[in-house]
Design a protein around this motif. Structure first.
Motif, PDB file in Angstrom:
ATOM      1  N   LEU A 168      -6.709   5.175 -13.318  1.00 57.47           N
ATOM      2  CA  LEU A 168      -6.543   3.769 -13.679  1.00 57.47           C
ATOM      3  C   LEU A 168      -5.062   3.426 -13.828  1.00 57.47           C
ATOM      4  N   LEU A 169      -4.310   4.330 -14.434  1.00 58.25           N
ATOM      5  CA  LEU A 169      -2.879   4.090 -14.608  1.00 58.25           C
ATOM      6  C   LEU A 169      -2.136   4.234 -13.289  1.00 58.25           C
ATOM      7  N   ALA A 170      -2.591   5.142 -12.444  1.00 59.89           N
ATOM      8  CA  ALA A 170      -1.967   5.268 -11.129  1.00 59.89           C
ATOM      9  C   ALA A 170      -2.123   3.965 -10.343  1.00 59.89           C
ATOM     10  N   GLU A 171      -3.296   3.347 -10.456  1.00 56.51           N
ATOM     11  CA  GLU A 171      -3.517   2.075  -9.776  1.00 56.51           C
ATOM     12  C   GLU A 171      -2.660   0.970 -10.403  1.00 56.51           C
ATOM     13  N   ALA A 172      -2.565   0.957 -11.743  1.00 56.87           N
ATOM     14  CA  ALA A 172      -1.718  -0.037 -12.412  1.00 56.87           C
ATOM     15  C   ALA A 172      -0.260   0.153 -12.034  1.00 56.87           C
ATOM     16  N   SER A 173       0.145   1.409 -11.874  1.00 58.05           N
ATOM     17  CA  SER A 173       1.518   1.700 -11.473  1.00 58.05           C
ATOM     18  C   SER A 173       1.785   1.217 -10.057  1.00 58.05           C
ATOM     19  N   ARG A 174       0.824   1.428  -9.157  1.00 56.20           N
ATOM     20  CA  ARG A 174       0.974   0.952  -7.771  1.00 56.20           C
ATOM     21  C   ARG A 174       1.026  -0.570  -7.730  1.00 56.20           C
ATOM     22  N   GLU A 175       0.181  -1.216  -8.529  1.00 58.29           N
ATOM     23  CA  GLU A 175       0.165  -2.684  -8.548  1.00 58.29           C
ATOM     24  C   GLU A 175       1.489  -3.236  -9.075  1.00 58.29           C
ATOM     25  N   ALA A 176       2.017  -2.579 -10.118  1.00 59.52           N
ATOM     26  CA  ALA A 176       3.297  -3.032 -10.661  1.00 59.52           C
ATOM     27  C   ALA A 176       4.390  -2.903  -9.612  1.00 59.52           C
ATOM     28  N   GLY A 177       4.386  -1.785  -8.870  1.00 58.03           N
ATOM     29  CA  GLY A 177       5.376  -1.593  -7.818  1.00 58.03           C
ATOM     30  C   GLY A 177       5.212  -2.605  -6.692  1.00 58.03           C
ATOM     31  N   ALA A 178       3.948  -2.915  -6.331  1.00 59.74           N
ATOM     32  CA  ALA A 178       3.693  -3.870  -5.249  1.00 59.74           C
ATOM     33  C   ALA A 178       4.165  -5.268  -5.624  1.00 59.74           C
ATOM     34  N   LYS A 179       3.949  -5.664  -6.860  1.00 59.09           N
ATOM     35  CA  LYS A 179       4.369  -7.000  -7.298  1.00 59.09           C
ATOM     36  C   LYS A 179       5.883  -7.133  -7.318  1.00 59.09           C
ATOM     37  N   ARG A 180       6.579  -5.999  -7.496  1.00 56.22           N
ATOM     38  CA  ARG A 180       8.037  -6.034  -7.555  1.00 56.22           C
ATOM     39  C   ARG A 180       8.691  -5.814  -6.189  1.00 56.22           C
ATOM     40  N   ARG A 181       7.891  -5.406  -5.196  1.00 55.13           N
ATOM     41  CA  ARG A 181       8.475  -4.975  -3.922  1.00 55.13           C
ATOM     42  C   ARG A 181       9.283  -6.076  -3.254  1.00 55.13           C
ATOM     43  N   TYR A 182       8.817  -7.295  -3.353  1.00 51.13           N
ATOM     44  CA  TYR A 182       9.500  -8.396  -2.669  1.00 51.13           C
ATOM     45  C   TYR A 182      10.223  -9.328  -3.653  1.00 51.13           C
ATOM     46  N   ASP A 183      10.420  -8.832  -4.866  1.00 55.33           N
ATOM     47  CA  ASP A 183      11.209  -9.567  -5.858  1.00 55.33           C
ATOM     48  C   ASP A 183      12.678  -9.221  -5.604  1.00 55.33           C
ATOM     49  N   VAL A 184      13.401 -10.132  -4.966  1.00 54.33           N
ATOM     50  CA  VAL A 184      14.771  -9.849  -4.523  1.00 54.33           C
ATOM     51  C   VAL A 184      15.669  -9.513  -5.703  1.00 54.33           C
TER      52      VAL A 184
END
Length: 340
Positions: A168-184
């Motif tokens: 569950l935390l691995a998925e939350a970690s991936r989601e957090a990274g995905a949301k930040r990926r295109y945050d310039v």
């Protein structure tokens, strides 16, 4: 006639002692190794200020992680001074009109500090943030008991998550990274503070996992990846996951979190365990809610810790850089005393 209080001897360490304490305590962890603290010493008291010039405006707009970092430095300083036989009396956030002033320390001699304090002070130089995969920690239950006792005076709850929480935390970690990926702005900030090998701040490339290594640690912040490396490529991460939670979410709560974090990290290091503090999951509301559902206590999750056992290569890892004391300490004239 001189006021009677002028006859009372003021007990405080001298300036060289304070400088040395700050140099040693400067090994405290901070978000992206920004070291966002300033100190002032007037010969009687030592004051901690937040350095807002080092605020991560994209990753940490409220300053929560900045204050947690300052709390860790505060505890490190008190631990070093205690090992030098100076007891510190602490006033947190002493002036509501000065939110940048986080703490004020005054001093008393301490003839016989506890053995645990001496051991945790000695652990400061050995502590490292280990972002690589870790084996399951031996003797973990005993360390957790000690860590809970150390966190309790700071009103911080310590939860050990069940292994079922890992996916569950691995998925939350991936989601957090995905949301930040295109945050310039976030990416520019991250790349500035990580991997550009400064000589006094930030996270050097040698302390970052390569892409091949990061695959083995699913619960982790996504950093810029250095050249390919396969350190500990033969093991997956079996670190225990520990959460530090506070009752509230105020500036004082954040300071308490940092102090408790420092105590827990040093206790783990004292026991020969490796650690990695993670705050990226608590940066975003959605990821934080996923963490809230996994803890027993009703507090606000602030920091996630990985605690495990590392191979012998951890002892040879170079320390990350630190700012010189001259950059963080201002020496003020002694405070004037009233006379009548």
């Amino acid at each position: 006639m001189m006021d009677s209080t002028a006859h009372v001897a003021i007990s405080a360490p001298d300036l060289p002692t304070v400088r040395l304490a700050l140099q040693r305590a400067g090994r405290a962890p901070s978000i992206h190794n920004t070291q966002p603290w300033r100190w002032e010493f007037d010969g009687t008291s030592l004051c901690l200020y937040r350095d807002n010039d080092r605020l991560l405006t994209a990753a940490d707009p409220t300053g929560r992680q900045l204050v947690i970092s300052c709390g860790a430095m505060l505890h490190h300083v008190r631990t070093v001074l205690a090992a030098g036989r100076w007891r510190t009396d602490l006033e947190r956030v002493p002036d509501p009109g000065r939110p940048d002033l986080l703490a004020r320390l005054t001093f008393r001699r301490w003839a016989d500090p506890p053995e645990g304090i001496m051991a945790r002070a000695a652990a400061i130089e050995a502590r490292r943030t280990d972002r690589l995969p870790l084996a399951a920690p031996p003797g973990f239950e005993e360390v957790v008991r000690s860590a809970r006792m150390l966190a309790s005076p700071h009103e911080i709850e310590l939860d050990v998550l069940d292994d079922r929480a890992r996916p569950l935390l691995a998925e939350a970690s991936r989601e957090a990274g995905a949301k930040r990926r295109y945050d310039v702005d976030y990416q520019a900030e991250l790349h500035w503070w990580t991997g550009h090998s400064p000589d006094r701040e930030g996270i050097p490339r040698t302390a970052l996992p390569s892409g091949a290594e990061a695959v083995h640690v699913p619960v982790a912040r996504t950093f810029p990846t250095p050249p390919h490396s396969q350190r500990r490529g033969d093991i997956d991460d079996h670190a225990k996951l520990v959460v530090l939670s506070s009752a509230g979410n105020s500036l004082t709560d954040w300071l308490h979190v940092g102090e408790a974090l420092s105590a827990v990290l040093l206790e783990c290091t004292r026991a020969g365990l490796a650690t990695c503090a993670l705050t990226h999951i608590t940066e975003l509301a959605g990821a934080r809610r996923s963490l809230e559902g996994l803890t027993v206590c009703d507090g606000v999750p602030q920091v996630l810790l990985r605690v495990g056992a590392a191979p012998a290569d951890l002892t040879s890892a170079p320390p990350t850089p630190r700012r010189p004391v001259g950059e963080i300490l201002t020496v003020l004239p002694p405070m004037a005393r009233d006379m009548d």
